[in-house]
Design a protein around this motif. Structure first.
Motif, PDB file in Angstrom:
ATOM      1  N   LEU A  97       0.821  -1.211   0.000  1.00 51.69           N
ATOM      2  CA  LEU A  97       0.000   0.000   0.000  1.00 51.69           C
ATOM      3  C   LEU A  97       0.858   1.265   0.000  1.00 51.69           C
ATOM      4  O   LEU A  97       0.520   2.252  -0.661  1.00 51.69           O
ATOM      5  CB  LEU A  97      -0.932   0.000   1.208  1.00 51.69           C
ATOM      6  N   THR A  98       1.960   1.246   0.735  1.00 51.93           N
ATOM      7  CA  THR A  98       2.793   2.444   0.832  1.00 51.93           C
ATOM      8  C   THR A  98       3.724   2.616  -0.360  1.00 51.93           C
ATOM      9  O   THR A  98       4.375   3.661  -0.488  1.00 51.93           O
ATOM     10  CB  THR A  98       3.627   2.436   2.124  1.00 51.93           C
ATOM     11  N   SER A  99       3.783   1.636  -1.227  1.00 50.73           N
ATOM     12  CA  SER A  99       4.614   1.761  -2.432  1.00 50.73           C
ATOM     13  C   SER A  99       3.801   2.179  -3.654  1.00 50.73           C
ATOM     14  O   SER A  99       4.347   2.296  -4.755  1.00 50.73           O
ATOM     15  CB  SER A  99       5.328   0.440  -2.726  1.00 50.73           C
ATOM     16  N   ARG A 100       2.517   2.455  -3.452  1.00 52.71           N
ATOM     17  CA  ARG A 100       1.684   2.884  -4.590  1.00 52.71           C
ATOM     18  C   ARG A 100       2.070   4.310  -5.007  1.00 52.71           C
ATOM     19  O   ARG A 100       2.324   5.168  -4.147  1.00 52.71           O
ATOM     20  CB  ARG A 100       0.198   2.850  -4.227  1.00 52.71           C
ATOM     21  N   PRO A 101       2.069   4.610  -6.297  1.00 56.03           N
ATOM     22  CA  PRO A 101       2.391   5.967  -6.755  1.00 56.03           C
ATOM     23  C   PRO A 101       1.253   6.950  -6.484  1.00 56.03           C
ATOM     24  O   PRO A 101       0.108   6.545  -6.287  1.00 56.03           O
ATOM     25  CB  PRO A 101       2.587   5.771  -8.266  1.00 56.03           C
ATOM     26  N   HIS A 102       1.578   8.223  -6.477  1.00 56.86           N
ATOM     27  CA  HIS A 102       0.552   9.251  -6.286  1.00 56.86           C
ATOM     28  C   HIS A 102      -0.315   9.431  -7.528  1.00 56.86           C
ATOM     29  O   HIS A 102      -1.442   9.933  -7.422  1.00 56.86           O
ATOM     30  CB  HIS A 102       1.202  10.583  -5.911  1.00 56.86           C
ATOM     31  N   SER A 103       0.192   9.066  -8.672  1.00 53.49           N
ATOM     32  CA  SER A 103      -0.592   9.128  -9.909  1.00 53.49           C
ATOM     33  C   SER A 103       0.031   8.174 -10.910  1.00 53.49           C
ATOM     34  O   SER A 103       1.158   7.711 -10.731  1.00 53.49           O
ATOM     35  CB  SER A 103      -0.621  10.548 -10.484  1.00 53.49           C
ATOM     36  N   ARG A 110      -4.853   9.955 -17.221  1.00 54.20           N
ATOM     37  CA  ARG A 110      -4.218  10.146 -15.916  1.00 54.20           C
ATOM     38  C   ARG A 110      -5.156   9.631 -14.824  1.00 54.20           C
ATOM     39  O   ARG A 110      -6.372   9.837 -14.871  1.00 54.20           O
ATOM     40  CB  ARG A 110      -3.914  11.628 -15.687  1.00 54.20           C
ATOM     41  N   PHE A 111      -4.568   8.993 -13.820  1.00 53.60           N
ATOM     42  CA  PHE A 111      -5.321   8.446 -12.701  1.00 53.60           C
ATOM     43  C   PHE A 111      -4.700   8.939 -11.398  1.00 53.60           C
ATOM     44  O   PHE A 111      -3.495   8.796 -11.180  1.00 53.60           O
ATOM     45  CB  PHE A 111      -5.299   6.912 -12.742  1.00 53.60           C
ATOM     46  N   VAL A 112      -5.519   9.519 -10.517  1.00 50.25           N
ATOM     47  CA  VAL A 112      -5.033  10.078  -9.258  1.00 50.25           C
ATOM     48  C   VAL A 112      -6.180  10.030  -8.253  1.00 50.25           C
ATOM     49  O   VAL A 112      -7.353  10.158  -8.628  1.00 50.25           O
ATOM     50  CB  VAL A 112      -4.507  11.516  -9.459  1.00 50.25           C
ATOM     51  N   HIS A 113      -5.863   9.845  -6.982  1.00 53.81           N
ATOM     52  CA  HIS A 113      -6.924   9.725  -5.984  1.00 53.81           C
ATOM     53  C   HIS A 113      -7.688  11.032  -5.793  1.00 53.81           C
ATOM     54  O   HIS A 113      -8.914  11.053  -5.817  1.00 53.81           O
ATOM     55  CB  HIS A 113      -6.350   9.278  -4.637  1.00 53.81           C
ATOM     56  N   GLY A 114      -6.948  12.125  -5.560  1.00 49.56           N
ATOM     57  CA  GLY A 114      -7.601  13.364  -5.172  1.00 49.56           C
ATOM     58  C   GLY A 114      -7.816  14.340  -6.309  1.00 49.56           C
ATOM     59  O   GLY A 114      -8.931  14.537  -6.778  1.00 49.56           O
ATOM     60  N   CYS A 115      -6.754  14.988  -6.734  1.00 51.90           N
ATOM     61  CA  CYS A 115      -6.862  16.036  -7.747  1.00 51.90           C
ATOM     62  C   CYS A 115      -5.615  16.009  -8.627  1.00 51.90           C
ATOM     63  O   CYS A 115      -4.501  15.876  -8.102  1.00 51.90           O
ATOM     64  CB  CYS A 115      -6.997  17.393  -7.060  1.00 51.90           C
ATOM     65  N   PRO A 116      -5.780  16.127  -9.944  1.00 51.23           N
ATOM     66  CA  PRO A 116      -4.597  16.142 -10.806  1.00 51.23           C
ATOM     67  C   PRO A 116      -3.774  17.408 -10.574  1.00 51.23           C
ATOM     68  O   PRO A 116      -4.311  18.421 -10.137  1.00 51.23           O
ATOM     69  CB  PRO A 116      -5.206  16.124 -12.220  1.00 51.23           C
ATOM     70  N   PRO A 117      -2.453  17.294 -10.800  1.00 52.05           N
ATOM     71  CA  PRO A 117      -1.821  16.150 -11.456  1.00 52.05           C
ATOM     72  C   PRO A 117      -1.523  14.962 -10.551  1.00 52.05           C
ATOM     73  O   PRO A 117      -1.504  13.835 -11.012  1.00 52.05           O
ATOM     74  CB  PRO A 117      -0.518  16.733 -12.006  1.00 52.05           C
ATOM     75  N   ASP A 118      -1.302  15.182  -9.218  1.00 55.26           N
ATOM     76  CA  ASP A 118      -0.874  14.050  -8.401  1.00 55.26           C
ATOM     77  C   ASP A 118      -1.183  14.218  -6.920  1.00 55.26           C
ATOM     78  O   ASP A 118      -0.481  13.672  -6.066  1.00 55.26           O
ATOM     79  CB  ASP A 118       0.623  13.802  -8.582  1.00 55.26           C
ATOM     80  N   VAL A 134      -6.171  23.691 -12.917  1.00 60.09           N
ATOM     81  CA  VAL A 134      -6.106  22.243 -12.735  1.00 60.09           C
ATOM     82  C   VAL A 134      -5.891  21.547 -14.072  1.00 60.09           C
ATOM     83  O   VAL A 134      -5.000  20.703 -14.227  1.00 60.09           O
ATOM     84  CB  VAL A 134      -7.383  21.712 -12.053  1.00 60.09           C
ATOM     85  N   PHE A 135      -6.695  21.903 -15.065  1.00 61.21           N
ATOM     86  CA  PHE A 135      -6.573  21.281 -16.384  1.00 61.21           C
ATOM     87  C   PHE A 135      -5.220  21.606 -17.030  1.00 61.21           C
ATOM     88  O   PHE A 135      -4.680  20.803 -17.789  1.00 61.21           O
ATOM     89  CB  PHE A 135      -7.717  21.717 -17.291  1.00 61.21           C
ATOM     90  N   SER A 136      -4.684  22.768 -16.704  1.00 61.22           N
ATOM     91  CA  SER A 136      -3.390  23.155 -17.285  1.00 61.22           C
ATOM     92  C   SER A 136      -2.212  22.438 -16.636  1.00 61.22           C
ATOM     93  O   SER A 136      -1.092  22.491 -17.152  1.00 61.22           O
ATOM     94  CB  SER A 136      -3.186  24.670 -17.140  1.00 61.22           C
ATOM     95  N   SER A 137      -2.452  21.751 -15.516  1.00 63.18           N
ATOM     96  CA  SER A 137      -1.365  21.142 -14.757  1.00 63.18           C
ATOM     97  C   SER A 137      -0.953  19.768 -15.283  1.00 63.18           C
ATOM     98  O   SER A 137       0.000  19.179 -14.793  1.00 63.18           O
ATOM     99  CB  SER A 137      -1.769  21.016 -13.284  1.00 63.18           C
TER     100      SER A 137
END
Length: 237
Positions: A97-103, A110-118, A134-137
């Protein structure tokens, strides 16, 4: 491709969703984080994803396993719950679980838990005032997020960003970019207690919302058995 989020230790919901995904014929699945937290079976949920070698990004509940400094973001009841959750996990599950990437980027999205980019912790709705930024990031046309436990859609078209409901699905139009909120498997907060996940077709630009019945009473009984606060059972509907 199946996209699921916010399992939160709800094994009954996860098992039902995985069975539904298998029946759908989806060749790949990806989890948007928060495998643990609130629910009574964190180890079993992590184990199922590990066994499937499922692409998974880190959620804010998962992030707490990295160190106690991340507990400060939660209220006292949630802190106690997360400490209890940690005690239920094997070292192997914690390491995973702790080795999972932020995005991550898969199939051009793109896949991210909270808000892009990461961002692991930022709620997308808290960026409503600066969605252009946000979209520009990030550069991908598609972005999928979780964290809010609600389905949602942000569409960028003709130089503006629009927040729209995501009821049954969505098809991407020419020149559009989108942020899609996948809802929650383990603890929906949209007034519908069924577990939610998405089926996404990168080739056609179509997303379909999937709603899955599961044995809520089983999870509530399990919460009681393992000594979790009653409020976490009431939230399930």
């Amino acid at each position: 491709m199946a996209i699921l989020s916010d399992i939160h230790g709800n094994l009954a919901a996860l098992e039902a969703v995985l069975e539904h995904i298998d029946a759908s014929g989806a060749e790949h699945a990806l989890c948007l984080g928060d495998v643990i937290g609130y629910g009574p079976d964190p180890e079993a949920c992590a184990r199922l994803l590990m066994e499937r070698n499922m692409d998974t990004v880190m959620g804010n509940h998962d992030q707490v396993l990295l160190g106690y400094q991340f507990l400060s973001w939660f209220n006292p009841q949630a802190r106690d719950m997360l400490l209890k959750t940690r005690s239920m996990l094997t070292d192997e599950a914690i390491d995973w679980l702790t080795s999972r990437p932020h995005s991550m980027v898969r199939h051009g999205a793109r896949f991210v838990h909270g808000c892009p980019p990461d961002s692991v912790r930022t709620y997308i709705y808290k960026r409503d005032v600066d969605l252009d930024a946000v979209f520009s990031s990030y550069e991908e046309q598609w972005c999928f997020v979780g964290h809010t436990h609600e389905l949602g859609l942000y569409v960028q078209r003709d130089g503006a960003v629009f927040r729209e409901p995501l009821k049954d699905g969505f098809t991407l139009g020419p020149g559009q970019r989108v942020i899609v909120n996948a809802g929650a498997v383990g603890q929906p907060r949209d007034g519908d207690p069924r577990a939610k996940y998405l089926l996404w077709e990168p080739e056609t630009g179509h997303v379909r919302v999937q709603r899955v019945e599961y044995d809520i009473a089983r999870t509530v009984a399990r919460l009681r058995e393992r000594g979790f606060p009653a409020v976490y059972g009431k939230r399930l509907g």
